[in-house]
Scaffold this motif. Structure first.
Motif, PDB file in Angstrom:
ATOM      1  N   TYR C 264       0.832  -1.207   0.000  1.00  0.00           N
ATOM      2  CA  TYR C 264       0.000   0.000   0.000  1.00  0.00           C
ATOM      3  C   TYR C 264       0.862   1.251   0.000  1.00  0.00           C
ATOM      4  CZ  TYR C 264       1.126   0.219   4.990  1.00  0.00           C
ATOM      5  OH  TYR C 264       1.793   0.280   6.164  1.00  0.00           O
ATOM      6  N   ILE C 265       2.073   1.149   0.551  1.00  0.00           N
ATOM      7  CA  ILE C 265       2.861   2.364   0.713  1.00  0.00           C
ATOM      8  C   ILE C 265       3.340   2.894  -0.644  1.00  0.00           C
ATOM      9  CG2 ILE C 265       5.176   1.396   1.110  1.00  0.00           C
ATOM     10  CD1 ILE C 265       3.485   4.098   3.274  1.00  0.00           C
ATOM     11  N   GLN C 266       3.614   1.973  -1.608  1.00  0.00           N
ATOM     12  CA  GLN C 266       3.964   2.447  -2.952  1.00  0.00           C
ATOM     13  C   GLN C 266       2.754   3.040  -3.656  1.00  0.00           C
ATOM     14  OE1 GLN C 266       5.197  -1.094  -2.376  1.00  0.00           O
ATOM     15  NE2 GLN C 266       6.749   0.135  -1.337  1.00  0.00           N
ATOM     16  N   ASP C 267       1.612   2.389  -3.449  1.00  0.00           N
ATOM     17  CA  ASP C 267       0.402   2.908  -4.083  1.00  0.00           C
ATOM     18  C   ASP C 267       0.083   4.301  -3.556  1.00  0.00           C
ATOM     19  OD1 ASP C 267      -0.365   0.971  -5.939  1.00  0.00           O
ATOM     20  OD2 ASP C 267      -1.173  -0.335  -4.380  1.00  0.00           O
ATOM     21  N   LEU C 268       0.320   4.491  -2.270  1.00  0.00           N
ATOM     22  CA  LEU C 268       0.051   5.786  -1.668  1.00  0.00           C
ATOM     23  C   LEU C 268       1.031   6.826  -2.218  1.00  0.00           C
ATOM     24  CD1 LEU C 268      -1.866   6.972   0.469  1.00  0.00           C
ATOM     25  CD2 LEU C 268      -0.111   6.536   2.183  1.00  0.00           C
ATOM     26  N   ALA C 269       2.296   6.432  -2.305  1.00  0.00           N
ATOM     27  CA  ALA C 269       3.312   7.355  -2.811  1.00  0.00           C
ATOM     28  C   ALA C 269       3.094   7.657  -4.287  1.00  0.00           C
ATOM     29  CB  ALA C 269       4.698   6.774  -2.579  1.00  0.00           C
ATOM     30  N   ALA C 270       2.631   6.638  -5.038  1.00  0.00           N
ATOM     31  CA  ALA C 270       2.461   6.812  -6.483  1.00  0.00           C
ATOM     32  C   ALA C 270       1.152   7.500  -6.826  1.00  0.00           C
ATOM     33  CB  ALA C 270       2.526   5.455  -7.172  1.00  0.00           C
ATOM     34  N   GLY C 271       0.295   7.708  -5.835  1.00  0.00           N
ATOM     35  CA  GLY C 271      -0.971   8.391  -6.110  1.00  0.00           C
ATOM     36  C   GLY C 271      -2.059   7.464  -6.596  1.00  0.00           C
ATOM     37  N   ASN C 272      -1.812   6.135  -6.579  1.00  0.00           N
ATOM     38  CA  ASN C 272      -2.866   5.217  -6.995  1.00  0.00           C
ATOM     39  C   ASN C 272      -3.984   5.157  -5.960  1.00  0.00           C
ATOM     40  OD1 ASN C 272      -1.467   4.545  -9.297  1.00  0.00           O
ATOM     41  ND2 ASN C 272      -0.384   2.870  -8.305  1.00  0.00           N
ATOM     42  N   ILE C 273      -3.603   5.357  -4.704  1.00  0.00           N
ATOM     43  CA  ILE C 273      -4.623   5.435  -3.666  1.00  0.00           C
ATOM     44  C   ILE C 273      -4.374   6.721  -2.878  1.00  0.00           C
ATOM     45  CG2 ILE C 273      -4.957   2.940  -3.455  1.00  0.00           C
ATOM     46  CD1 ILE C 273      -3.121   3.003  -1.008  1.00  0.00           C
ATOM     47  N   VAL C 274      -5.396   7.182  -2.167  1.00  0.00           N
ATOM     48  CA  VAL C 274      -5.227   8.413  -1.399  1.00  0.00           C
ATOM     49  C   VAL C 274      -5.269   8.132   0.103  1.00  0.00           C
ATOM     50  CG1 VAL C 274      -6.070   9.944  -3.197  1.00  0.00           C
ATOM     51  CG2 VAL C 274      -7.698   8.910  -1.599  1.00  0.00           C
ATOM     52  N   ALA C 275      -5.758   6.942   0.466  1.00  0.00           N
ATOM     53  CA  ALA C 275      -5.814   6.619   1.886  1.00  0.00           C
ATOM     54  C   ALA C 275      -5.767   5.117   2.040  1.00  0.00           C
ATOM     55  CB  ALA C 275      -7.104   7.156   2.507  1.00  0.00           C
ATOM     56  N   CYS C 276      -5.370   4.663   3.245  1.00  0.00           N
ATOM     57  CA  CYS C 276      -5.314   3.234   3.460  1.00  0.00           C
ATOM     58  C   CYS C 276      -5.142   2.924   4.933  1.00  0.00           C
ATOM     59  CB  CYS C 276      -4.148   2.626   2.684  1.00  0.00           C
ATOM     60  SG  CYS C 276      -2.572   3.348   3.107  1.00  0.00           S
ATOM     61  N   GLU C 277      -5.453   1.689   5.251  1.00  0.00           N
ATOM     62  CA  GLU C 277      -5.093   1.175   6.557  1.00  0.00           C
ATOM     63  C   GLU C 277      -3.591   0.907   6.498  1.00  0.00           C
ATOM     64  OE1 GLU C 277      -6.911  -2.541   7.449  1.00  0.00           O
ATOM     65  OE2 GLU C 277      -6.483  -2.408   9.591  1.00  0.00           O
ATOM     66  N   ALA C 278      -2.838   1.326   7.535  1.00  0.00           N
ATOM     67  CA  ALA C 278      -1.384   1.291   7.401  1.00  0.00           C
ATOM     68  C   ALA C 278      -0.707   0.977   8.716  1.00  0.00           C
ATOM     69  CB  ALA C 278      -0.890   2.641   6.881  1.00  0.00           C
ATOM     70  N   TRP C 279       0.563   0.600   8.605  1.00  0.00           N
ATOM     71  CA  TRP C 279       1.398   0.364   9.775  1.00  0.00           C
ATOM     72  C   TRP C 279       2.307   1.565   9.994  1.00  0.00           C
ATOM     73  CZ3 TRP C 279       1.684  -4.488   6.641  1.00  0.00           C
ATOM     74  CH2 TRP C 279       0.750  -5.439   7.091  1.00  0.00           C
ATOM     75  N   SER C 280       2.478   1.952  11.236  1.00  0.00           N
ATOM     76  CA  SER C 280       3.150   3.220  11.533  1.00  0.00           C
ATOM     77  C   SER C 280       4.569   3.312  10.970  1.00  0.00           C
ATOM     78  CB  SER C 280       3.176   3.447  13.042  1.00  0.00           C
ATOM     79  OG  SER C 280       3.801   2.340  13.691  1.00  0.00           O
ATOM     80  N   GLY C 281       5.347   2.245  11.086  1.00  0.00           N
ATOM     81  CA  GLY C 281       6.740   2.313  10.658  1.00  0.00           C
ATOM     82  C   GLY C 281       6.882   2.638   9.176  1.00  0.00           C
ATOM     83  N   ASP C 282       6.014   2.034   8.358  1.00  0.00           N
ATOM     84  CA  ASP C 282       6.036   2.309   6.917  1.00  0.00           C
ATOM     85  C   ASP C 282       5.807   3.785   6.653  1.00  0.00           C
ATOM     86  OD1 ASP C 282       6.392  -0.297   6.229  1.00  0.00           O
ATOM     87  OD2 ASP C 282       4.263  -0.720   5.921  1.00  0.00           O
ATOM     88  N   VAL C 283       4.872   4.357   7.426  1.00  0.00           N
ATOM     89  CA  VAL C 283       4.476   5.730   7.152  1.00  0.00           C
ATOM     90  C   VAL C 283       5.591   6.700   7.545  1.00  0.00           C
ATOM     91  CG1 VAL C 283       2.747   7.486   7.622  1.00  0.00           C
ATOM     92  CG2 VAL C 283       2.072   5.091   7.416  1.00  0.00           C
ATOM     93  N   ILE C 284       6.265   6.404   8.662  1.00  0.00           N
ATOM     94  CA  ILE C 284       7.384   7.282   9.057  1.00  0.00           C
ATOM     95  C   ILE C 284       8.423   7.309   7.940  1.00  0.00           C
ATOM     96  CG2 ILE C 284       9.244   7.643  10.713  1.00  0.00           C
ATOM     97  CD1 ILE C 284       7.545   6.217  12.798  1.00  0.00           C
ATOM     98  N   GLN C 285       8.702   6.153   7.411  1.00  0.00           N
ATOM     99  CA  GLN C 285       9.671   6.087   6.318  1.00  0.00           C
ATOM    100  C   GLN C 285       9.203   6.896   5.117  1.00  0.00           C
ATOM    101  OE1 GLN C 285      12.715   4.794   5.900  1.00  0.00           O
ATOM    102  NE2 GLN C 285      12.688   4.485   8.119  1.00  0.00           N
ATOM    103  N   ALA C 286       7.930   6.731   4.781  1.00  0.00           N
ATOM    104  CA  ALA C 286       7.400   7.404   3.590  1.00  0.00           C
ATOM    105  C   ALA C 286       7.391   8.925   3.789  1.00  0.00           C
ATOM    106  CB  ALA C 286       5.992   6.903   3.279  1.00  0.00           C
TER     107      ALA C 286
END
Lengths: 294, 392, 401
Positions: C264-286
Motif C-alpha cells: 500500500y505504501i507504494q500505491d500511496l506514494a504513487a498516487g494510486n490510492i489516497v488513503a489506506c489502513e497502514a502500519w506506523s513504521g512504513d508511514v514514518i519512512q514514507a
C-alpha cells in the motif's frame, strides 16, 4: 543378437530411472498427498490435525463457494479465472502470432536479436516485471494520463484494480510462452511451400489460411496451452494489479493455504482446478487434431 | 526448332520477331541484381509455345533466378517478360498462368495427395475438381495413393505429385526447377522419359532448369546454356553438341579437346589452321574465332587412333607423333590419353567394335579426325571454362 | 505489521514492497511446503501440539558461545559496524551471533517450520521473532520454551506498560517484544482532507475506490469490530458476524480498491490510492520523502502490536538468547536500535537515552508514544484453533470476492 537387443532394452529402462524417480518424488507423492488432503475432515485444523474421513463433500463445498457465479457481473473466482485466462490466451495468440511471424519471415538478420528481446524479460524476476506494470498502469502513470487525455478514461478513471490491468499483466507475462513455440513452428515452415501456394493461385491471404496457418498449428496448440494453463492458475497478476473483484482461483487457493489454513478446502479447490484444466486441454487437443500434423 | 542458320543471324531474326505476335514466353533485356551481384545479365530469351525448353548451366549461373522471375517469385531489376503478348513482368505469381514444379517438390505436408493436386483448381474455383484430380493422378499413375500424405510417398512418387499438382492447372508455361535432382540415377532416367512423354501428351510449354547436361539433351527440344547470368548458346541439343560456339559450351556439354592453333588462311567454306606444325582444315560454318589465333576443338569420340603411318579412314587432318600415356577400358569404348609432340594430352574414345586392337601405354600412335567434326573457338576464351562443372 | 522499514533505502519507487514481493514469492514455495507438510499416510495427519517441557534440549550455552537468530529483514541497525548493537553484544559477551533475516511473513514462516516443530524436531534456531498473533499461536501449540525470568531482569523491569498483560502471554513468560507498532490510517494530505476515523475511511465518497485495507485478518477486523461497536479484546460470534457483514457491504460498494500487504505504501506514494489502513513504521519512512503522507490513529482506537522474540523448542543456546534479550532491554541499546528502525520502542527509559543519540526523534509519538496515548490501545483476543480457522475463512471469503 537376442542378448544385444535385451541389453539395449535394459539401457533404455536405466535411462528412464532419473526421470521417474524425480517425478515420483516431486509429482506423484505431493499429488497423492494433495488428493488425500482434499478428502480430510474439514473440521480438523493444523493444530489438532486432520482425520481422513473421505469427505468428498469438500469438493461440493469448494465448488459451491468458489465455482458458481454470484451475479451477472461477478462470476466467482473459478469462472473468472478461466475467463481471464481464455481472453489473455486469445490476445497473446493474436499478438504473439504477428510477432512470431515477423521474426520468422521478416526479421532477416535481426532475427536472433528479436528472439533475445522476446526472452529478455525472463532475465528479471516475474514479480519485478509485474510491479513495473503497476507503475505503468498507475493512476498517475503514462497510460492512464494518455487515455484520459483522449477521453477513453474519465477523469477519475483508472486501470489498476480493474480486469484490464490483470489481463494486460497476464498477457505481458505469458506472451513469450506463446511467441516461442509459434516461432519454432513458423520458422520450420519451408518458405517454398508459401511460394508454392502463390504459384498455385492462392493470394497471400488465402495462402496464409491454407498453408501457413495449418502448418503452424502445432505451435498454436502448444503456445495456447503454455499460456492458458499457467494463466488459469496465476495469482500474482491478480494480486498485484487487480483488486478483490479480480481475484482468481490461484489467489483463493493461496489464501486458503497460507492465511485460512483450511487445507482440505484448498486441496479440493486445487484438484478441481487441475481436473477442469486437464479436461479442457484434452478436449482442445482432440479438436485441434495435432496428431494429424506431421 | 532453332537450326544453326537461325542462330547465325539471331540478332536479325529477333529484330523482326519483336514486332510480330509471338505467342510464347519472351524475356527482353531482363536483368536481376541482388545488391552488387548480378544474377541475370541483360537476358533475351524466346521460348516458343509448346516447346520443351531446357535452361542448362552450373549452379549459380542464374538459371533458377530466371525461372523464378518467370514464375513471379522474383521481380526483374530491369527488362520485361511477356507471355503470349501480355506483359507479366510485375504480375503477382498467383495471377500468372504459370506453374512450377519445385526442386524439393514443396508438397503441402498437411494435405493429402488428392488435396495437394486439387489445390490450384480450388483456388481458381474451377468446377469438377475431383474428376480432374482423379484423371491427373491416373496420368502420373498415383490414383491409388490419393489419400496418403506426401511424407508416406517415395521420392519418385512425390515428384510425380508435384508434376500433377502443377500440370492440372493447364498452365501456359510449366516451370521445372531441377525436378529430378533429388532422385537416384535410375529413377531419374525413368522420370526423364516420363516427363517427356507427358509433355508430348499435354502439349504445354515446359521450361526445365537443370545442371545435368545429359538430362537437358535427353528431354529438351531446345537447350539454352547459361553461364554467369548470360546465355552462352542456344539451340537443339545436337547442334549445341556438335557445333559449340564457346569453350564453355564445348566443355560443359560433354568433353572437348581444345588445341591451340594459328589461322593460316580463310577461304569461303574452309579455314586452314596451323596446329603445332600440322595444317588442319575446319569448315567455315564451324569457325567461331575472329583473330589470328584460335582453339581447335574436337570431341574425343571423333578422334581416331591408329599405328604410326597407318592409313585411317579420315580423309583430312592426320597428326603423327602421339604416345599413349593412359588407357581405361570402359566396355563400350576404350578411353586413351595421348601425349602429343607439343606436350598436350588429347583424349580419345575408341569404340570397341572389335576391329581394332587396344593400345597399351607407351605405344606410339597417330591420331586423325574428319575436318567436318572439328570446330574453331576464339583464342580469347578460357580453354578450361565449364570443364569441371560439366562432369557431374 | 510485517515489513520493517529499511532506512538505508529510499522510500517509494526505489523501495518496492518487500512484503509484497516476498509474500508472493513465498506463496509459491509455500504451496509446495504445505502439500509436503500434509505427510503421506492416507489416514489423516496428527496435530502439531507439543509440550515444551518434554520437547527441550540440553542447553550448551556455556560451552558454545553461539546464538542463532531468525528475524525480519532490515529490522536491526547495520551489524557490521564495530559500534553497532550487535557488535557491542558480541564484544561484551563473547557470544558469536548468527543472525539471519529469513522471516518474511508470519504464515510463511509458520509453514516453513511446521513440520519440525509440530513433531518435536529441531529447527536449528535459538530465537525467532513473530508478530503477536503468530506468537500466540506458537505458544498455544507448545512450541516455545519459557524464558528464565531471572535471566531477563531488564525485560520485566523496562518493558513499557501497554505491552504488558497481553492475554496470550500475560507475564511475558515466553516472549519479549523486539519492536512494536501501530495499525492506523495513512492518507495523502495533498489530495484529500484529513481522515479521522475508520468509519470515515469506509464511507467517505472521495475515497471510493482509492482506499485499501490490510490482508492481515486481525488488523482489519479489529477495526471492523470497533466500527460495529464491538471490542476486539472480547467479542462474540454474533458481533463477529456483524463486523464481517459490514466489511462485505463496504467491499460490495466498491469503496475498497484492494486488500494489500505493505505494498500500500507504494500505491500511496504513487498516487494510486489516497488513503489506506497502514502500519506506523512504513508511514514514518514514507514521510521522509513525502511530508504530505500522514498517519492518524483512528477515533476507534489504537491497534498496538509487537513482534516478539521467542526461544523455540529444542534450541540449544537458550541462555545466550536470554542474554541477548536482556541486553536489548537496556535503554541505551534500545535507543540505538530505535534510532535506526523507527518503530515503537518497547523499552522504558530509551526515550531519555535517545536525547543523546538523535534529539529530533525524542518527540516522535510514533517511536515514543505517551502512555496515555496508548491507553486506548486494544489487542485482538486470542482465538482457539477452530475460531482462528473459522474467522480466517470468513475474512478470506470477503476479500476473495
Amino acid at each position: 543378437m537376442a542378448e544385444m537387443t535385451r541389453r539395449r532394452g535394459l539401457t533404455g529402462y536405466l535411462l528412464l530411472v532419473p526421470g521417474v524417480v524425480w517425478l515420483a518424488l516431486f509429482f506423484v507423492i505431493p499429488f497423492y498427498s494433495l488428493v488425500a488432503a482434499s478428502l480430510f475432515d474439514p473440521g480438523g485444523s493444523v493444530f489438532s490435525g486432520y482425520e481422513m474421513t473421505w469427505h468428498v463433500q469438500n469438493y461440493w463445498d469448494a465448488l459451491k463457494e468458489y465455482g458458481k457465479p454470484n451475479s451477472w457481473s461477478d462470476w466467482g473466482p473459478l469462472l473468472r479465472s478461466f475467463w481471464y485466462a481464455g481472453l489473455s490466451t486469445v490476445i497473446c495468440l493474436v499478438l504473439g502470432y504477428v510477432l512470431a511471424y515477423a521474426i520468422a519471415f521478416k526479421a532477416g538478420r535481426w532475427k536472433n536479436l528479436m528472439l533475445v528481446l522476446v526472452i529478455a524479460p525472463f532475465f528479471t524476476s516475474f514479480l519485478v516485471r509485474t510491479l513495473a506494470w503497476k507503475l505503468i498502469l498507475g493512476d498517475d502513470g503514462p497510460v492512464v494520463s494518455v487515455l484520459q487525455a483522449v477521453h477513453i478514461l474519465g477523469a477519475d478513471g483508472r486501470l489498476l484494480a480493474t480486469p484490464v490491468a490483470v489481463i494486460a499483466g497476464i498477457v505481458y507475462n505469458f506472451l513469450p510462452f506463446m511467441v516461442l513455440p509459434l516461432y519454432a513452428s513458423l520458422d520450420k515452415i519451408d518458405h517454398r511451400l508459401i511460394e508454392a501456394s502463390g504459384d498455385l493461385y492462392a493470394n497471400p491471404f488465402v495462402g496464409f489460411f491454407k498453408v501457413t496457418w495449418p502448418l503452424s498449428l502445432p505451435g498454436v496448440v502448444s503456445g495456447t496451452l503454455l499460456t492458458f494453463i499457467p494463466a488459469a492458475g496465476d495469482y500474482i497478476n491478480a494480486q498485484l494489479l487487480g483488486s478483490t473483484n479480480q481475484r482468481m482461483i490461484g489467489n483463493v487457493i493461496q489464501n486458503l493455504f497460507t492465511d485460512a489454513n483450511d487445507y482440505p478446502a484448498a486441496a479440493a479447490l486445487s484438484m478441481i482446478l487441475m481436473v477442469v484444466i486437464i479436461a479442457m486441454v484434452l478436449f482442445y487437443v482432440r479438436r485441434a487434431g495435432t496428431e494429424e500434423l506431421l | 526448332m532453332s537450326s544453326p542458320a537461325d542462330l547465325a543471324d539471331q540478332g536479325a531474326a529477333r529484330a523482326t520477331a519483336r514486332t510480330d505476335s509471338f505467342d510464347g514466353l519472351r524475356l527482353e533485356n531482363v536483368t536481376k541484381s541482388f545488391g552488387s551481384f548480378t544474377a541475370v545479365d541483360d537476358l533475351d530469351l524466346d521460348v516458343p509455345r509448346g516447346s520443351f525448353f531446357a535452361l542448362l548451366g552450373p549452379s549459380g549461373c542464374g538459371k533458377t533466378t530466371t525461372l523464378r522471375m518467370v514464375a513471379g517469385l522474383e521481380t526483374p531489376t530491369s527488362g520485361g517478360i511477356t507471355l503470349a503478348g501480355n506483359d507479366i513482368t510485375y504480375a503477382k505469381p498467383y495471377k500468372r498462368p504459370v506453374n512450377t514444379v519445385f526442386q524439393s517438390y514443396a508438397l503441402f505436408p498437411h494435405l493429402d495427395i488428392h488435396e495437394n493436386v486439387a489445390f490450384g483448381l480450388k483456388r481458381r474455383k474451377v468446377g469438377n475438381v475431383d474428376a480432374q484430380v482423379t484423371e491427373m493422378l491416373e496420368l502420373v499413375e498415383l490414383e491409388s495413393q490419393a489419400r496418403k500424405k506426401p511424407a508416406q510417398l517415395s521420392g519418385g512418387q512425390q515428384q510425380r505429385v508435384a508434376l500433377a499438382r502443377a500440370l492440372i492447372n493447364k498452365p501456359e508455361v510449366l516451370l521445372l526447377d531441377e525436378p529430378l535432382g533429388a532422385l537416384d540415377l535410375k529413377l531419374r532416367r525413368n522420370m526423364q522419359l516420363e516427363l517427356k512423354r507427358i509433355q508430348t501428351e499435354v502439349g504445354l510449354t515446359f521450361i526445365h532448369v537443370t545442371h545435368d547436361q545429359e538430362e537437358a539433351m535427353t528431354m529438351a527440344d531446345t537447350v539454352a546454356v547459361m553461364n554467369a547470368g548470360v546465355i552462352e548458346q542456344m539451340g537443339a541439343p545436337q547442334e549445341l553438341y556438335e557445333n559449340p560456339r564457346t569453350t564453355f559450351v564445348a566443355n560443359f556439354l560433354g568433353q572437348s579437346n581444345l588445341i591451340g592453333g594459328t589461322i593460316k588462311s580463310r577461304a569461303a567454306d574452309v579455314v586452314t589452321v596451323d596446329m603445332h606444325g600440322v595444317d588442319v582444315s575446319i569448315p567455315a560454318a564451324r569457325c567461331h574465332a575472329d583473330g589470328d589465333e584460335g582453339w581447335i576443338g574436337i570431341r574425343p569420340e571423333k578422334v581416331l587412333i591408329g599405328d604410326p603411318g597407318e592409313q585411317l579412314d579420315a580423309p583430312g587432318n592426320s597428326i603423327p607423333g602421339g604416345v599413349v600415356t593412359d588407357v581405361s577400358f570402359v566396355g563400350v569404348s576404350t578411353q586413351y590419353q595421348v601425349r602429343m609432340p607439343w606436350g598436350q594430352e588429347i583424349q580419345v574414345f575408341a569404340q570397341n567394335t572389335g576391329h581394332r586392337r587396344i593400345y597399351r601405354p607407351g605405344e606410339s600412335v597417330e591420331l586423325s579426325w574428319r575436318p567436318d567434326y572439328a570446330f574453331l573457338l576464339d583464342a580469347s576464351q578460357d580453354a578450361k571454362a565449364g570443364a569441371q562443372e560439366g562432369t557431374d | 505489521m510485517v515489513d520493517r522499514p529499511d532506512p538505508t533505502a529510499g522510500v517509494g519507487g526505489a523501495r518496492f514492497s518487500r512484503r509484497g514481493l516476498l509474500k508472493t514469492g513465498g506463496g509459491v514455495a509455500f504451496a509446495g511446503l504445505s502439500i509436503a507438510a500434509l505427510k503421506l499416510p492416507m489416514f489423516g495427519v496428527s496435530g502439531a501440539k507439543q509440550d515444551p517441557a518434554q520437547c527441550r534440549a540440553t542447553d550448551v550455552s556455556s560451552s558454545q558461545k553461539e546464538l542463532i537468530i531468525s528475524n525480519w529483514p532490515a529490522y536491526i541497525d547495520p551489524r557490521k559496524k564495530s559500534t553497532s548493537t550487535t557488535s557491542v553484544f558480541q564484544q561484551r559477551t563473547g557470544i558469536t551471533v548468527d543472525y539471519t533475516d529469513d522471516v518474511n511473513d508470519n504464515a510463511e514462516f509458520f509453514a516453513k517450520v511446521k513440520n519440525q516443530m509440530g513433531s518435536c524436531e529441531p529447527i536449528n534456531r535459538d530465537m525467532i521473532v513473530m508478530t503477536d498473533w503468530m506468537a500466540a499461536r506458537m505458544i498455544g501449540l507448545g512450541w516455545i520454551q519459557p524464558l528464565d525470568a531471572q535471566s531477563v531482569p531488564n525485560l520485566h523491569q523496562n518493558l513499557i506498560e501497554p505491552l504488558r498483560n497481553r492475554q496470550w502471554d500475560p507475564k511475558r513468560t515466553y516472549s519479549a517484544p523486539w519492536q512494536a507498532g501501530l495499525t492506523g490510517i495513512a492518507y495523502n494530505a495533498a489530495k484529500v482532507p484529513e481522515i479521522k476515523s475508520f468509519e470515515e475511511l469506509l464511507t467517505r465518497s472521495d475515497l471510493k475506490g482509492r482506499m485499501t485495507l490490510l490482508t492481515e485478518m486481525r488488523d482489519t477486523m479489529a477495526f471492523m469490530l470497533r466500527v460495529v461497536g464491538a471490542d476486539p479484546d472480547k467479542f462474540t460470534d454474533a458481533e463477529w458476524s456483524s463486523a464481517i457483514e459490514r466489511l462485505e457491504k463496504v467491499v460490495a460498494s466498491g469503496q475498497v480498491r484492494s486488500f494489500t500487504g505493505n505494498e500500500y505504501i507504494q500505491d500511496l506514494a504513487a498516487g494510486n490510492i489516497v488513503a489506506c489502513e497502514a502500519w506506523s513504521g512504513d508511514v514514518i519512512q514514507a514521510q521522509f520523502d513525502n511530508p504530505d503522507i500522514k498517519f492518524v490513529t483512528p477515533e476507534e482506537g489504537l491497534s498496538l502490536w509487537a513482534d516478539n522474540m521467542m526461544v523455540p523448542n529444542l534450541a540449544t543456546h537458550q541462555a545466550n538468547a536470554e542474554e541477548w534479550i536482556n541486553y536489548y532491554y537496556e535503554p541505551e541499546t534500545a535507543a540505538k536500535l530505535a534510532a535506526w528502525v523507527n518503530y515503537i520502542c518497547p523499552v522504558e527509559g530509551a526515550k531519555e537515552e535517545m536525547e543523546k543519540i538523535d534529539p529530533s526523534l525524542v518527540d516522535n509519538k510514533l517511536i515514543f508514544p505517551d502512555t496515555e496515548d496508548l491507553a486506548d490501545a486494544f489487542d485482538f483476543m486470542p482465538l482457539t484453533d477452530q475460531q482462528s480457522q473459522q474467522y480466517e475463512g470468513d475474512f478470506n471469503n470477503v476479500i476473495a470476492g
